[in-house]
Structures are given as C-alpha cells and as structure tokens.
Motif scaffolding. Structure first.
Motif, PDB file in Angstrom:
ATOM      1  N   ILE A   1       1.739  10.747  14.710  1.00  0.00           N
ATOM      2  CA  ILE A   1       0.600  10.002  15.247  1.00  0.00           C
ATOM      3  C   ILE A   1       1.128   8.882  16.116  1.00  0.00           C
ATOM      4  O   ILE A   1       1.937   8.064  15.679  1.00  0.00           O
ATOM      5  CB  ILE A   1      -0.269   9.427  14.112  1.00  0.00           C
TER       6      ILE A   1
ATOM      7  N   THR B   1       3.559   9.434  -2.253  1.00  0.00           N
ATOM      8  CA  THR B   1       2.540  10.043  -1.390  1.00  0.00           C
ATOM      9  C   THR B   1       3.212  10.714  -0.201  1.00  0.00           C
ATOM     10  O   THR B   1       3.957  10.075   0.548  1.00  0.00           O
ATOM     11  CB  THR B   1       1.548   8.976  -0.895  1.00  0.00           C
TER      12      THR B   1
ATOM     13  N   PRO C   1       7.405  10.783   9.039  1.00  0.00           N
ATOM     14  CA  PRO C   1       5.978  11.069   9.211  1.00  0.00           C
ATOM     15  C   PRO C   1       5.052  10.087   8.500  1.00  0.00           C
ATOM     16  O   PRO C   1       3.833  10.198   8.651  1.00  0.00           O
ATOM     17  CB  PRO C   1       5.825  12.477   8.620  1.00  0.00           C
ATOM     18  N   THR C   2       5.603   9.134   7.755  1.00  0.00           N
ATOM     19  CA  THR C   2       4.752   8.116   7.133  1.00  0.00           C
ATOM     20  C   THR C   2       4.595   6.879   8.017  1.00  0.00           C
ATOM     21  O   THR C   2       4.006   5.883   7.582  1.00  0.00           O
ATOM     22  CB  THR C   2       5.324   7.678   5.774  1.00  0.00           C
TER      23      THR C   2
ATOM     24  N   ARG D   1      -2.228  12.646  18.502  1.00  0.00           N
ATOM     25  CA  ARG D   1      -1.290  13.148  17.504  1.00  0.00           C
ATOM     26  C   ARG D   1      -0.861  14.559  17.882  1.00  0.00           C
ATOM     27  O   ARG D   1      -1.599  15.294  18.541  1.00  0.00           O
ATOM     28  CB  ARG D   1      -1.896  13.127  16.094  1.00  0.00           C
TER      29      ARG D   1
ATOM     30  N   GLY E   1       2.857   1.636   9.253  1.00  0.00           N
ATOM     31  CA  GLY E   1       2.787   2.804   8.389  1.00  0.00           C
ATOM     32  C   GLY E   1       1.497   3.569   8.606  1.00  0.00           C
ATOM     33  O   GLY E   1       0.512   3.017   9.072  1.00  0.00           O
ATOM     34  N   SER E   2       1.531   4.872   8.293  1.00  0.00           N
ATOM     35  CA  SER E   2       0.334   5.682   8.443  1.00  0.00           C
ATOM     36  C   SER E   2      -0.374   5.820   7.099  1.00  0.00           C
ATOM     37  O   SER E   2       0.240   5.729   6.067  1.00  0.00           O
ATOM     38  CB  SER E   2       0.673   7.067   8.959  1.00  0.00           C
TER      39      SER E   2
ATOM     40  N   ARG F   1       2.890  15.883  11.137  1.00  0.00           N
ATOM     41  CA  ARG F   1       2.097  15.329  12.227  1.00  0.00           C
ATOM     42  C   ARG F   1       2.722  14.021  12.698  1.00  0.00           C
ATOM     43  O   ARG F   1       3.100  13.177  11.879  1.00  0.00           O
ATOM     44  CB  ARG F   1       0.690  15.071  11.687  1.00  0.00           C
TER      45      ARG F   1
ATOM     46  N   ALA G   1       3.205  12.787   3.443  1.00  0.00           N
ATOM     47  CA  ALA G   1       2.425  13.060   4.643  1.00  0.00           C
ATOM     48  C   ALA G   1       2.015  14.523   4.616  1.00  0.00           C
ATOM     49  O   ALA G   1       2.746  15.364   4.087  1.00  0.00           O
ATOM     50  CB  ALA G   1       3.260  12.757   5.888  1.00  0.00           C
ATOM     51  N   PRO G   2       0.848  14.869   5.172  1.00  0.00           N
ATOM     52  CA  PRO G   2       0.401  16.261   5.117  1.00  0.00           C
ATOM     53  C   PRO G   2       1.363  17.196   5.855  1.00  0.00           C
ATOM     54  O   PRO G   2       1.974  16.814   6.851  1.00  0.00           O
ATOM     55  CB  PRO G   2      -0.970  16.220   5.799  1.00  0.00           C
TER      56      PRO G   2
ATOM     57  N   LEU H   1       0.827  -1.212   0.000  1.00  0.00           N
ATOM     58  CA  LEU H   1       0.000   0.000   0.000  1.00  0.00           C
ATOM     59  C   LEU H   1       0.862   1.263   0.000  1.00  0.00           C
ATOM     60  O   LEU H   1       0.403   2.341  -0.380  1.00  0.00           O
ATOM     61  CB  LEU H   1      -0.873  -0.026   1.264  1.00  0.00           C
ATOM     62  N   PHE H   2       2.124   1.127   0.417  1.00  0.00           N
ATOM     63  CA  PHE H   2       3.000   2.291   0.549  1.00  0.00           C
ATOM     64  C   PHE H   2       3.348   2.837  -0.837  1.00  0.00           C
ATOM     65  O   PHE H   2       3.883   2.128  -1.678  1.00  0.00           O
ATOM     66  CB  PHE H   2       4.278   1.897   1.287  1.00  0.00           C
ATOM     67  N   ASP H   3       3.026   4.091  -1.049  1.00  0.00           N
ATOM     68  CA  ASP H   3       3.369   4.759  -2.299  1.00  0.00           C
ATOM     69  C   ASP H   3       4.478   5.762  -1.994  1.00  0.00           C
ATOM     70  O   ASP H   3       4.256   6.724  -1.248  1.00  0.00           O
ATOM     71  CB  ASP H   3       2.135   5.478  -2.862  1.00  0.00           C
TER      72      ASP H   3
END
Lengths: 208, 239
Positions: free
Chosen positions: B125, B60, B203-204, B131, B238-239, B123, B62-63, B55-57
């Motif tokens: 978490i 992508t 952050p991921t 968080r 992973g987040s 962020r 983190a915000p 699923l890890f891209d």
C-alpha cells in the motif's frame, strides 16, 4: 401573563454544546481540506480537488494534518456522544422523527413555511443531525480501516477491504459535505440561529 | 538548510480555507521563523508513532493473496523516474553491516542465496492511496538479525540504498515473520527498478518503508529517520 413563577431562562445551546460544535467545525475543515489533498495523490474518480481549497501543500503535509486532525475529531466526537447521552440532550432534542412528521416538515421547509423555534429541532433538523452523526461514525470507522488495514483487519474486512474502505471513506465525506451545504444554507436563510451558537442565547420560554 | 526548506514545504500554503485564523502567531512568510503549526504537527506525528507501536501486534499477519491476484504489470515507484534507476553490479555488491551487531562481516549475494528463503504474495500500500499485489521471496529479516548477532533489544534497524535513499524501522516490526530481505520478485531475481539485488519487503508498513537496492544495514538506538520522514511523512507508517 400567567402568574406562575417565571422559570430560570436556560440557554438555547448550553456551553458544552457550543464548545464542541466549534471544535468539531475546526476538525471537519482540517479533515476535509487535508483529505482532498490526500485524495488528489491517487484519485478514485476522474477529478481532483483544486489545490487552493486543500490543506497541506503536498501529500506529506496533508497526511500530517489529517492524522493530527483525527484526534480532535474523534476525541471531541466521543465527548459529544457522552454528553448527549448523559445530559439527556439526545432524548430531549434529537428524538428520531417519524416518517409522517418528517414528510410534513420537508414539505414545509421546501415551501419556506417551516417555522424555527429556538431550542426546538424540527423533524428535518433532527433527521439531518442524526444522519450526520451516523456519517461521523462511518467516516471514522472507514478512516481507521484505511489507516490500519493490517492491524484492524476486521474493520477493513467489514468495509470489503482496503480499496473499498477508501470509497466508503470518500462517500461518507461527500455525505458530510452535502450536510454542510444544507446546514450553511439554512443558517443563511435563518441567520438569527447563528448568534446563539456563539453566545448561547436565552430561551424565551421554558422549552423542554 | 535543506532541513529547514523541507520543513517549509511541510506547511507551505497549508492553511488554505480559513484554517489560518485558527492558528494565530504563525508566520509563514519568513523561512527562519519557527512555526507553531509545524512543531505541533511534528509532535503529534511522534505521538502517532507511539500509538502505532502500541497498536502493532507481532502475531497479526498482513493478508496473503493467490497468484491470480498479482498486479501485472508491476508498478514502478521511486523518487525519480524509471529511466534514472541506478544499476547495481551484483558481482561486487555487498551488504555492509554496522551498529549493534556482533558479526559485522559484509554479506555477498551468494551468502544470502544460501540462507533460508521465504516467499509471500502480499499487498503493498502506497502512502498515496493505491495498492498493488506482488510476490516477493528472500531471507526473513528476523532470521538474519539473529544470525549476525544483532542486539534484538535495540530500537531501530536502518537501511541505506545505492541511490541515496534511506529508511529505518522499529525492531518489533523488523522481527515480524513477514518482514524479509527480498531477493526475488515475481519468482525471479529482482530487476533494477524493483530493487536489485536486495530490498526490504515489509507488508505491515506503507510502501515507502520498503527501501530498494539496499547496500547497508544498521542496528541502533539512535533514531535514523528516513528520506521521506525528513520531509514530513510519519515515521512508523504501519498498516
């Protein structure tokens, strides 16, 4: 007695439905029990769940249960949706109730006059079952948003971010817990419905 | 021994609520008895590692947040209290390197300060569910791994800390652009409670995958595990 041929007596609950019902019951117990333990690690409100009714002695065990139980919940849930659609179960038995019949059946239920016929779901039942299916979809989607707020950022955004996703997930759980309370209370009031969910039972007439 | 105790702890009274009847054959009263549920949960956790890796891209992100969103005061978290923090001497501190790395010479703080720096407001978490948002600055781990000639096809990057904590991450996450060897926190050098002189900031992944006060970095194909992972937390997280 009529002289038309007696139709083959169908089970009240066909075996796939019974199997999925009990697998789902198992998944729900695992998910709610471990979810309460996870909640206790960082409570959203000013209460925690007593440890005696949670699953997993500590956070790590609870997370392990939760992320294992999710597979049972989701895979079984997808099987149920596919079967419900494909077999015509949803069309035959879970027609969304109209407001008038729903109101009528709610009044009957509250005054303990609502009849139970095997194989026929009354308007209250249909509303509850459709509601809990919707909550099931919501709890899985919000759960994924809590688990993967970075990779599934679009899902996280849909629920208003990570922190809000936790609230949505919590309230979906609360809704399912309320359903369970009503569901179990109705079984207690009409215990004859429990046996067919195990054995399948037989319809006394051909109920469509 | 401790490993077995940890495994006990993973399950313990896990089966409240009637779930015990769903798992016949489990004997939770004997320490040395292998648990069916324990093994099943561990196997599913490994499977979840694989699912998360798929699923890890790597593209992508983190915000990122504005400075106004930073959590103040910052929240301390470790497996001990804040007054028990081990204070590292920055003058003698070195980052030791080991494993599949061409140039294993240790790095001093000044060497890392001279490297390219990145800053992020991201962020963190926690696995517990809370968080915080903070600002971290430091050397991108991808740049660092290339600079020291690490084998980028290796599977794991491991970290050992001054306080005995240890962690490891997958190479793909290590090369993510937001994964940094942080030296600064909130615009100043890290303080001891927050990982002086160097911590991993990723952050991921969940907070416990961000080891503090790192003293050694390794590149390996042998699963290095982690402090919490050994007790039952999911490794990829992973987040």
């Amino acid at each position: 007695m009529s002289d038309r041929p007696v139709p083959a007596r169908r089970p009240i609950h066909p075996w796939p439905l019974r199997l999925m019902h009990w697998l789902n019951a198992t998944a729900i117990v695992i998910m709610i029990g471990s979810g309460w333990q996870i909640y206790d690690a960082a409570p959203l409100f000013r209460f925690t769940f007593p440890e005696q009714i949670t699953i997993g002695e500590w956070l790590g065990a609870a997370v392990a249960w939760h992320l294992a139980g999710m597979w049972l919940l989701v895979l079984n849930g997808l099987c149920y949706l596919a079967w419900g659609w494909g077999s015509g179960h949803f069309r035959r038995r879970l027609r969304p109730p109209g407001p008038r019949e729903l109101w009528r059946d709610i009044l009957l239920a509250l005054t303990f006059r609502l009849d139970h016929r095997h194989g026929v779901y009354n308007a209250v039942q249909r509303a509850l079952y459709l509601g809990v299916i919707a909550l099931g979809v919501l709890i899985v989607a919000s759960g994924l948003a809590v688990w993967k707020p970075v990779q599934l950022w679009w899902l996280s955004d849909l629920f208003g971010g990570f922190a809000m996703s936790r609230y949505v997930h919590f309230f979906a759980m609360a809704g399912i817990a309320c359903f369970l309370a009503v569901h179990l209370a109705l079984v207690a009031l009409v215990p004859k419905v429990l046996v067919p969910m195990i054995t399948g039972g037989r319809l006394s007439e051909d109920v469509r | 021994m401790s490993r077995e105790l940890d495994r006990r702890r993973l399950l313990g009274r896990a089966l409240a609520f009637g779930a015990a009847s769903l798992l016949p054959g489990c004997d939770y009263d004997h320490l040395r008895h292998p648990d069916l549920a324990d093994r099943a949960l561990t196997a599913i956790s490994r499977w979840n590692d694989r699912v998360q890796a798929a699923l890890f891209d790597p593209r992508t992100l983190a915000p990122i947040y504005p400075a106004s969103a930073i959590t103040r005061p910052p929240r301390f978290n470790a497996f001990y209290d804040e007054n028990q923090v081990r204070v590292v001497d920055g003058a003698t501190w070195k980052l030791e390197l080991s494993g599949l790395i061409a140039d294993k010479r240790p790095w001093r703080l000044a060497d890392l300060r001279a490297a390219p720096q990145e800053s992020q407001i991201t962020r963190l978490i926690c696995v517990e569910g809370w968080r915080v948002i903070g600002q971290w600055g430091g050397v991108p781990l991808g740049w660092f791994l290339r600079r020291i000639g690490a084998d980028l096809r290796a599977r794991y990057v491991s970290f050992h800390c001054a306080d005995g904590y240890y962690e490891s991450i997958d190479m793909e996450s290590a090369l993510h652009p937001q994964t940094i060897l942080a030296l600064d926190f909130l615009g100043k050098p890290l303080t001891p409670p927050f990982g002086f002189p160097l911590r991993l900031r990723i952050p991921t992944k969940l907070g416990f995958k961000n080891p503090k006060s790192v003293v050694a970095l390794g590149v390996t194909n042998v699963f290095p595990g982690g402090y919490w992972v050994a007790q039952g937390y999911n490794w990829f997280s992973g987040s």
